[in-house]
Design an enzyme around this catalytic site. Structure first.
Site, PDB file in Angstrom:
ATOM      1  CB  ALA A  48      -0.915  -0.009   1.228  1.00 55.99           C
ATOM      2  CB  CYS A  49      -0.245   4.723  -0.613  1.00 56.05           C
ATOM      3  SG  CYS A  49       0.208   6.415  -0.319  1.00 56.05           S
ATOM      4  N   PRO A  50       2.612   4.473   1.277  1.00 55.72           N
ATOM      5  CG  PRO A  50       4.316   5.641   2.427  1.00 55.72           C
ATOM      6  CD  PRO A  50       3.167   4.699   2.646  1.00 55.72           C
ATOM      7  CG  MET A  51       5.308   0.377   1.908  1.00 53.89           C
ATOM      8  SD  MET A  51       6.707   1.237   2.620  1.00 53.89           S
ATOM      9  CE  MET A  51       8.037   0.119   2.192  1.00 53.89           C
ATOM     10  CG  ASP A  91      -1.503   2.157  -4.539  1.00 51.84           C
ATOM     11  OD1 ASP A  91      -2.748   2.252  -4.524  1.00 51.84           O
ATOM     12  OD2 ASP A  91      -0.748   2.998  -4.028  1.00 51.84           O
TER      13      ASP A  91
END
Lengths: 76, 163
Positions: A14-17, A41
């Protein structure tokens, strides 16, 4: 110059990965080298376009297939 | 590696809130900005300071009122409540479950990632005094400063958020 493509798989993350992992990979790359990022994502198309512009690299190509986004980024 | 030094863009965030959801938002933006190769500062003030508290009880020399504050406030990122739908602690449990399902990082993981990415974590010393928090109670690696230091960073930044 290294010619090999660096693959960064962020599928399922998920964000921000996705951009965090992409940034880490870019840091260890050389100018002109290509990074291939995979992401599931849903926001990643807008994210990667903005991030590549903001960090002054080049989005060479991108595609989406079965919910997986693939981005080819050239390090500047 | 190039010897050329280019002035980096900057981002600053003031974390005033001690709510779990707002702290998560702040750390996601901070980590995103770090991935943008910005120099990032998070300035913790008032309730936001509780995010940076250590889990364990730290022995300190404090007055009665300060001790009470210390006991009443959440001790670290795992103890924060939600700004909405907290439901006496049920809300945070539910959101943590949902976040795990969606492979989102937990707040402690986001904090660790921020430190790893070199995000500058600054504790406001004035509000530390007001809330009776001491350096030993906050996680290691923090910087300590006031409004002038924050404004110094914020003046050079294009992204400045108050959360």
């Amino acid at each position: 110059m290294k010619a090999d493509v660096v693959v960064v798989d962020t599928k399922g993350l998920a964000c921000p990965m996705p951009i965090v992992k992409a940034k880490k990979a870019l840091d260890s790359m050389e100018t002109g080298q290509i990074m291939k990022v995979l992401s599931t994502d849903k926001g990643s198309l807008n994210d990667f376009q903005a991030w590549v512009r903001g960090t002054k690299h080049e989005l060479v190509q991108h595609e989406e297939k079965d919910g997986v986004f693939t981005f080819y980024v050239k390090k500047q | 590696m190039t010897a050329l030094t280019v002035e980096k863009e900057r981002t600053t965030i003031v974390l005033f809130s001690g709510d779990l959801d707002k702290a998560i938002a702040a750390f996601i933006i901070a980590n995103g900005a770090a991935a943008y190769d910005h120099e990032v500062t998070i300035f913790f003030t008032f309730w936001g300071l509780n995010t940076m508290r250590k889990d364990e009880v730290v022995k300190t020399d404090k007055g009665m009122l300060e001790k009470m504050f210390g006991w009443m406030m959440p001790r670290g990122p795992r103890k924060l409540g939600l700004s909405k739908m907290n439901m006496a602690g049920m809300g945070p449990k539910m959101i943590k479950h949902v976040m795990k399902k969606h492979n989102a990082l937990t707040l402690p993981q986001l904090i660790e990632l921020a430190q790893e990415q070199g995000v500058k974590l600054v504790a406001c010393t004035m509000t530390m005094d007001l809330l009776g928090l001491q350096k030993e109670e906050l996680i290691d690696g923090m910087e300590y400063a006031g409004v002038a230091a924050y404004l110094g960073d914020a003046t050079e930044a294009k992204v400045n958020l108050f959360i």
